[in-house]
Scaffold this motif. Structure first.
Motif: not given
Length: 338
Positions: A72-75, A269-277, A279-283, A285-296
């Motif tokens: 999992n990229p988040y971990f 037609d359909v909007a999408v949101v995830g959680i974790d922010d 790197e894959e979500g930033r690149f 198409t389309p880029t992904l709206t997300t809830i970004a935890p402060d991983k640092r």
């Protein structure tokens, strides 16, 4: 021959004991004296033997980070932060992959590696509060994530209910009314999933929208394929959603794939949101709206709390810390036509 503490003492014009106190942190040293010693260390190129230092103190210098999903990229991103922080504090961090297996989590919790590691950072999934309270091992422990709470150990997490609120409020604000959730779990699995569903449901009610159980899609896991399959099932409904909130970014990315294959436009037609922010979500198409935890902050705090417990410098009472998060708006929820 390598540089030793005696060489540093001679260069700095101080006693050997003073150099030892600076290098090992045994006792406070005046700032001007500390600077003289540090200058001598820099000039002579001295590098302390951390392994020997840990052994003198009855430690190995190793701490472990146990996570449920190594792929999992988040971990992966969290681990990179924790490894760097541990190194800065003179420790080596080793990885343990529990694969979300109860026996593996219990083995680590009960001190299977207590002779190898000085402390453990654990992200539990299959064990609960009772198992943690019954723990007999005395190896310092820090918990991360939402699997277990209200226990006498340092605990670092985000407020999952509030994070879900933020995601749903954003979707409501851009005019969405049939908002689905992908990533619910049956029974007692994944406390974080239950908390995110709770936040989703509460936010719908707060916005005056009905809670529709058929728009809550269960998944066996939380990867791209799980999101892809769940999105396919949601599109087969008589009144499919006009927005989707995924348990994590991987689930949301899987949903985006199904939407693209179905010829649907995101976000029109359909909007999408995830959680974790991740790197894959930033690149994508389309880029992904997300809830970004402060991983640092999560990684930094977890390592610092653990090292403080190992070295006996922590406050007596365990700390429960909810780290900040933020909504990162990207193309997957952009205003249609803009």
């Amino acid at each position: 021959m390598g540089v030793n503490l005696k060489d540093i003492a001679q260069r700095a014009g101080v006693s050997l004991a003073t150099v030892s106190n600076v290098v090992n942190g045994y006792r406070p040293v005046g700032e001007r004296t500390r600077q003289r010693v540090q200058q001598a260390i820099d000039e002579l190129g001295y590098s302390p033997n951390l392994g020997a230092r840990h052994l003198r103190r009855g430690r190995t210098g190793l701490i472990a980070l146990a996570i449920p999903e190594l792929n999992n990229p988040y971990f992966a991103e969290l681990a990179e932060i924790a490894i760097s922080e541990a190194a800065a504090l003179g420790y080596t961090l080793v990885m343990e992959n529990t694969a979300a297996d109860r026996k593996a989590e219990l083995a680590l919790l009960d001190g299977t590696r207590r002779h190898i590691i000085d402390g453990l950072i654990l992200s539990p999934v299959r064990i609960g509060r009772e198992e943690v309270l019954a723990r007999s091992a005395d190896t310092p422990l820090v918990l991360i994530g939402e699997g277990v709470s209200d226990v006498p150990y340092d605990h670092i997490a985000i407020d999952n209910v509030a994070a879900s609120h933020a995601a749903i409020q954003h979707l409501v604000a851009i005019g969405r009314r049939r908002i689905a959730f992908i990533g619910a779990t049956p029974g007692g699995d994944r406390q974080s999933a239950h908390l995110r569903v709770r936040g989703y449901r509460e936010a719908l009610v707060a916005a005056g929208l009905p809670y529709r159980p058929r728009l809550v899609a269960r998944t066996d896991a939380f990867g791209r394929l799980d999101g892809k399959r769940a999105m396919r099932d949601l599109l087969a409904l008589g009144d499919p959603p006009d927005a989707v909130f995924g348990y994590n970014d991987l689930v949301a990315i899987g949903a985006l794939r199904t939407l693209a294959e179905a010829g649907l436009r995101v976000p029109e037609d359909v909007a999408v949101v995830g959680i974790d922010d991740i790197e894959e979500g930033r690149f994508g198409t389309p880029t992904l709206t997300t809830i970004a935890p402060d991983k640092r902050e999560i990684g930094r705090l977890a390592v610092r709390r653990l090292v403080a417990r190992i070295e006996g410098t922590a406050v007596a009472a365990p700390l429960t810390v909810q780290t900040p998060f933020r909504l990162v708006r990207r193309e997957s929820t952009g205003t249609p036509g803009g």
